[in-house]
Design a protein around this motif. Structure first.
Motif, PDB file in Angstrom:
ATOM      1  N   MET A 373       0.818  -1.211   0.000  1.00  0.00           N
ATOM      2  CA  MET A 373       0.000   0.000   0.000  1.00  0.00           C
ATOM      3  C   MET A 373       0.854   1.264   0.000  1.00  0.00           C
ATOM      4  O   MET A 373       0.320   2.375  -0.067  1.00  0.00           O
ATOM      5  CB  MET A 373      -0.919   0.014   1.224  1.00  0.00           C
ATOM      6  CG  MET A 373      -1.873  -1.166   1.302  1.00  0.00           C
ATOM      7  SD  MET A 373      -3.044  -1.238  -0.082  1.00  0.00           S
ATOM      8  CE  MET A 373      -4.270  -0.023   0.449  1.00  0.00           C
ATOM      9  N   ARG A 374       2.176   1.114   0.078  1.00  0.00           N
ATOM     10  CA  ARG A 374       3.057   2.269   0.175  1.00  0.00           C
ATOM     11  C   ARG A 374       3.980   2.412  -1.032  1.00  0.00           C
ATOM     12  O   ARG A 374       4.193   3.513  -1.520  1.00  0.00           O
ATOM     13  CB  ARG A 374       3.933   2.174   1.434  1.00  0.00           C
ATOM     14  CG  ARG A 374       3.206   1.918   2.732  1.00  0.00           C
ATOM     15  CD  ARG A 374       2.243   3.017   3.117  1.00  0.00           C
ATOM     16  NE  ARG A 374       2.889   4.322   3.211  1.00  0.00           N
ATOM     17  CZ  ARG A 374       2.240   5.450   3.495  1.00  0.00           C
ATOM     18  NH1 ARG A 374       0.925   5.423   3.708  1.00  0.00           N
ATOM     19  NH2 ARG A 374       2.873   6.599   3.558  1.00  0.00           N
ATOM     20  N   GLU A 375       4.549   1.299  -1.482  1.00  0.00           N
ATOM     21  CA  GLU A 375       5.526   1.342  -2.563  1.00  0.00           C
ATOM     22  C   GLU A 375       4.917   0.804  -3.860  1.00  0.00           C
ATOM     23  O   GLU A 375       3.965   0.019  -3.829  1.00  0.00           O
ATOM     24  CB  GLU A 375       6.766   0.518  -2.189  1.00  0.00           C
ATOM     25  CG  GLU A 375       7.489   1.034  -0.956  1.00  0.00           C
ATOM     26  CD  GLU A 375       8.682   0.175  -0.592  1.00  0.00           C
ATOM     27  OE1 GLU A 375       9.045  -0.725  -1.388  1.00  0.00           O
ATOM     28  OE2 GLU A 375       9.244   0.389   0.502  1.00  0.00           O
ATOM     29  N   GLU A 376       5.477   1.227  -4.972  1.00  0.00           N
ATOM     30  CA  GLU A 376       4.971   0.781  -6.268  1.00  0.00           C
ATOM     31  C   GLU A 376       5.236  -0.711  -6.444  1.00  0.00           C
ATOM     32  O   GLU A 376       6.379  -1.161  -6.396  1.00  0.00           O
ATOM     33  CB  GLU A 376       5.645   1.569  -7.392  1.00  0.00           C
ATOM     34  CG  GLU A 376       5.040   1.302  -8.766  1.00  0.00           C
ATOM     35  CD  GLU A 376       5.625   2.209  -9.828  1.00  0.00           C
ATOM     36  OE1 GLU A 376       4.880   2.598 -10.747  1.00  0.00           O
ATOM     37  OE2 GLU A 376       6.824   2.525  -9.757  1.00  0.00           O
ATOM     38  N   THR A 377       4.167  -1.477  -6.643  1.00  0.00           N
ATOM     39  CA  THR A 377       4.283  -2.924  -6.823  1.00  0.00           C
ATOM     40  C   THR A 377       4.601  -3.266  -8.268  1.00  0.00           C
ATOM     41  O   THR A 377       5.467  -4.081  -8.562  1.00  0.00           O
ATOM     42  CB  THR A 377       2.993  -3.635  -6.389  1.00  0.00           C
ATOM     43  OG1 THR A 377       2.695  -3.286  -5.034  1.00  0.00           O
ATOM     44  CG2 THR A 377       3.142  -5.143  -6.500  1.00  0.00           C
ATOM     45  N   PHE A 378       3.872  -2.670  -9.202  1.00  0.00           N
ATOM     46  CA  PHE A 378       4.106  -2.852 -10.638  1.00  0.00           C
ATOM     47  C   PHE A 378       3.982  -4.320 -11.030  1.00  0.00           C
ATOM     48  O   PHE A 378       4.840  -4.903 -11.687  1.00  0.00           O
ATOM     49  CB  PHE A 378       5.494  -2.317 -11.022  1.00  0.00           C
ATOM     50  CG  PHE A 378       5.512  -1.610 -12.360  1.00  0.00           C
ATOM     51  CD1 PHE A 378       4.780  -0.455 -12.558  1.00  0.00           C
ATOM     52  CD2 PHE A 378       6.273  -2.103 -13.410  1.00  0.00           C
ATOM     53  CE1 PHE A 378       4.804   0.204 -13.784  1.00  0.00           C
ATOM     54  CE2 PHE A 378       6.305  -1.463 -14.634  1.00  0.00           C
ATOM     55  CZ  PHE A 378       5.561  -0.296 -14.824  1.00  0.00           C
ATOM     56  N   GLY A 379       2.866  -4.908 -10.594  1.00  0.00           N
ATOM     57  CA  GLY A 379       2.623  -6.302 -10.914  1.00  0.00           C
ATOM     58  C   GLY A 379       1.139  -6.608 -10.812  1.00  0.00           C
ATOM     59  O   GLY A 379       0.327  -5.749 -10.451  1.00  0.00           O
ATOM     60  N   PRO A 380       0.740  -7.848 -11.104  1.00  0.00           N
ATOM     61  CA  PRO A 380      -0.685  -8.212 -11.193  1.00  0.00           C
ATOM     62  C   PRO A 380      -1.319  -8.459  -9.836  1.00  0.00           C
ATOM     63  O   PRO A 380      -1.710  -9.583  -9.495  1.00  0.00           O
ATOM     64  CB  PRO A 380      -0.661  -9.477 -12.051  1.00  0.00           C
ATOM     65  CG  PRO A 380       0.654 -10.118 -11.722  1.00  0.00           C
ATOM     66  CD  PRO A 380       1.611  -8.975 -11.497  1.00  0.00           C
ATOM     67  N   THR A 381      -1.408  -7.398  -9.018  1.00  0.00           N
ATOM     68  CA  THR A 381      -2.036  -7.511  -7.710  1.00  0.00           C
ATOM     69  C   THR A 381      -3.060  -6.397  -7.529  1.00  0.00           C
ATOM     70  O   THR A 381      -2.903  -5.304  -8.065  1.00  0.00           O
ATOM     71  CB  THR A 381      -1.000  -7.410  -6.569  1.00  0.00           C
ATOM     72  OG1 THR A 381      -0.424  -6.098  -6.573  1.00  0.00           O
ATOM     73  CG2 THR A 381       0.101  -8.443  -6.736  1.00  0.00           C
ATOM     74  N   LEU A 382      -4.105  -6.690  -6.762  1.00  0.00           N
ATOM     75  CA  LEU A 382      -5.069  -5.691  -6.325  1.00  0.00           C
ATOM     76  C   LEU A 382      -5.201  -5.811  -4.821  1.00  0.00           C
ATOM     77  O   LEU A 382      -5.560  -6.869  -4.296  1.00  0.00           O
ATOM     78  CB  LEU A 382      -6.433  -5.914  -6.980  1.00  0.00           C
ATOM     79  CG  LEU A 382      -6.631  -5.375  -8.396  1.00  0.00           C
ATOM     80  CD1 LEU A 382      -7.976  -5.824  -8.944  1.00  0.00           C
ATOM     81  CD2 LEU A 382      -6.532  -3.853  -8.420  1.00  0.00           C
ATOM     82  N   ALA A 383      -4.885  -4.720  -4.117  1.00  0.00           N
ATOM     83  CA  ALA A 383      -5.003  -4.683  -2.660  1.00  0.00           C
ATOM     84  C   ALA A 383      -6.234  -3.847  -2.317  1.00  0.00           C
ATOM     85  O   ALA A 383      -6.301  -2.666  -2.668  1.00  0.00           O
ATOM     86  CB  ALA A 383      -3.748  -4.079  -2.052  1.00  0.00           C
ATOM     87  N   ILE A 384      -7.208  -4.468  -1.651  1.00  0.00           N
ATOM     88  CA  ILE A 384      -8.511  -3.838  -1.425  1.00  0.00           C
ATOM     89  C   ILE A 384      -8.704  -3.570   0.065  1.00  0.00           C
ATOM     90  O   ILE A 384      -8.543  -4.467   0.898  1.00  0.00           O
ATOM     91  CB  ILE A 384      -9.648  -4.740  -1.945  1.00  0.00           C
ATOM     92  CG1 ILE A 384      -9.373  -5.164  -3.404  1.00  0.00           C
ATOM     93  CG2 ILE A 384     -10.986  -4.014  -1.859  1.00  0.00           C
ATOM     94  CD1 ILE A 384     -10.370  -6.160  -3.960  1.00  0.00           C
TER      95      ILE A 384
END
Length: 516
Positions: A373-384
């Protein structure tokens, strides 16, 4: 250049070998340029630029439209290069040509209007005797440095505006994915008879630094760390730069939204290009009354995604591989950190065997202590994340060092307008995701650590590559001007009184009554 045998014909000490992220096979190689080679190429581009500028926007557009014709005639081959060097699904790869089509057509259709001289009304009574206009001249050499996630689309988003402006352009594609753009530049220089004002310098960081040192203006897309270094170097050289950097884009779903559409939009925004998009959705905030339904819908849709590297033209997969193994590591670390801090994985969450694949992933029970939730993930994830109301959603969305793009879902247009003005991001898509990125009449740019300057924005998409020049022309050729030498006391006093009479806003000051 896309044959395996090409690599063996090149000096391995100066060669970049490209492997397919989907299966690891060698798909091509390009020669790497050192500082001297970059300088030589820059010199050639500068030599050709004056004649290119002299063609005018209409003449330059002729060559850009020929380039588009060539790209379309070679679409299957070029998009196959895109797919091979990135591991994309064919659907994601095909979107890159769509970007090229839109950008070339838009700026060639409007370039002449965008670059037209601008007549300006004079200010002040004394200047009524003068004609004012603003004209533009391009920076002679633009340096363009682009990332690995969109090897054709990313440079196309910037190179067209610079070429329409009349600049020569020295490009450095990512050393990870250089094949498609190298071929596109070869098509410009060898296939369509265009002037030699577009060059490609392949290499890693040292090559990029050399491009920055040769250019008169730099357009960079990539990481915050590299963007800062480029900004410092450009400041040292006193040249302008435009930076489009990382994002941690938030999607806000309010209780009155169309939840089915919002869920589909979140999946598209978060998973397109396997999540490797700076404007991709990374964080989702959902009002409590619709949270459970939204999460259920998103999880079902993500679990149904077809992941793989399909055959060219087949459109058999939804998303493909990730471009680099290092980026897969980052995604895995973010998911592991979230789980360790109490998050739950509802689908996905693991690497897939046989290439740089990471399963499409949904995370819930997340909070802002977690890296995802803080750093750029840049991948196929969705954090809800569940929120109690719109104020909490906006506060959390703004609780980030990034501010590139955002998404807001509500049926209430007045509410959308009000809340959009509170979001700290360069763009807001209302009841959609990602779309604000590709609207060429409006600017695309980031706030906070997400960048400096913008791309697109109508005329700005061309004028950002230009220098403004003001021209003031006298309407009447008088022998002398009132302020010219010699200073005559009586005349100077009259001029001072007239200046006060015409500029003050009350009669006491106009007449100079009571002044010390």
């Amino acid at each position: 250049m896309n044959e395996t045998s090409t690599a063996s014909a090149l000096d391995p000490r100066t060669t970049i070998t490209v492997r397919c992220p989907g299966d690891g096979r060698i798909v091509g190689a390009v020669p790497e340029m050192d500082e001297a080679a970059v300088a030589a190429l820059a010199g050639q581009l500068r030599s050709a630029q004056p004649a290119w500028e002299a063609l005018g926007p209409r003449g330059r557009s002729v060559h850009l439209l020929r380039w588009l014709d060539w790209l379309l005639d070679n679409e299957r081959r070029i998009l196959t290069l895109v797919q091979q060097e990135t591991g994309k699904s064919w659907a994601d790869a095909s979107l890159e040509m769509a970007v090229a089509i839109d950008v070339i057509n838009y700026f060639t259709a409007n370039g002449e209007k965008f670059m037209a001289d601008r007549t300006v009304k004079a200010a002040g009574a004394a200047n009524k005797v003068r004609r004012l206009r603003v004209q533009v001249r391009p920076h002679q050499l633009v340096g363009l440095i682009t990332p690995w996630n969109g090897p054709l689309a990313s440079p196309m988003m910037d190179v067209v505006g610079a070429l329409v402006a009349g600049a020569a352009v020295l490009c450095k594609p990512s050393e990870v994915t250089p094949l498609a753009w190298t071929e596109a530049v070869r098509g410009w220089n060898e296939e369509i008879g265009a002037p030699p004002v577009l060059g490609c310098a392949n290499g890693a960081g040292a090559t990029g630094a050399a491009v920055v040192d040769q250019a008169d203006m730099v357009m960079f897309t990539g990481s915050v760390r590299t963007g800062r270094a480029i900004a410092v170097r450009c400041a040292q050289r006193l040249i302008p730069c435009s930076l489009e950097l990382g994002g941690k884009d938030a999607l806000i779903v309010l209780a009155d939204a169309d939840i089915e559409r919002a869920a589909a939009g979140a999946v598209w925004g978060g998973m397109t290009n396997s999540g490797q998009a700076c404007v991709g959705v990374e964080r989702v905030y959902v009002e409590a009354p619709v949270y459970d339904r939204f999460v259920t819908l998103v999880t079902e849709k993500v679990a149904a995604l077809r992941q793989g590297m399909d055959q060219p033209g087949s459109f058999a997969c939804d998303i493909g591989a990730m471009v680099t193994s290092a980026q897969v590591d980052i995604v895995a670390d973010h998911v592991a950190d979230a789980v360790a801090k109490g998050a739950r994985v509802l689908t996905g969450g693991h690497r897939s065997p046989g290439g740089n694949f990471f399963e499409p992933t949904v995370l819930v029970d997340v909070d802002h202590t977690m890296t995802c939730m803080r750093e750029e993930t840049f991948g196929p994830t969705l954090a809800i994340m569940r929120v109690s109301n719109e104020d909490e959603a906006i506060a959390l969305a703004n609780d980030s060092e990034y501010g590139l793009s955002s998404s807001l879902w509500t049926r209430d247009r007045a509410r959308a307008d009000r809340l959009s003005r509170r979001i700290e991001a360069g763009s807001v898509s209302v009841n959609n995701a990602v779309v604000a990125t590709f609207q060429m009449p409006i600017p695309m740019g980031g706030w906070k650590n997400s960048g400096l300057g913008t791309r697109f924005g109508g005329a700005h998409g061309v004028l950002k590559y230009c220098r403004q020049q003001s021209v003031v022309e006298e309407r009447f050729a008088l022998k002398s001007e009132l302020l010219w030498y010699p200073v005559i006391p009586a005349k100077a006093r009259i001029i001072a009184k007239l200046t006060r009479l015409m500029g003050a806003h009350d009669w006491r000051r106009r007449l100079g009554i009571g002044r010390s």
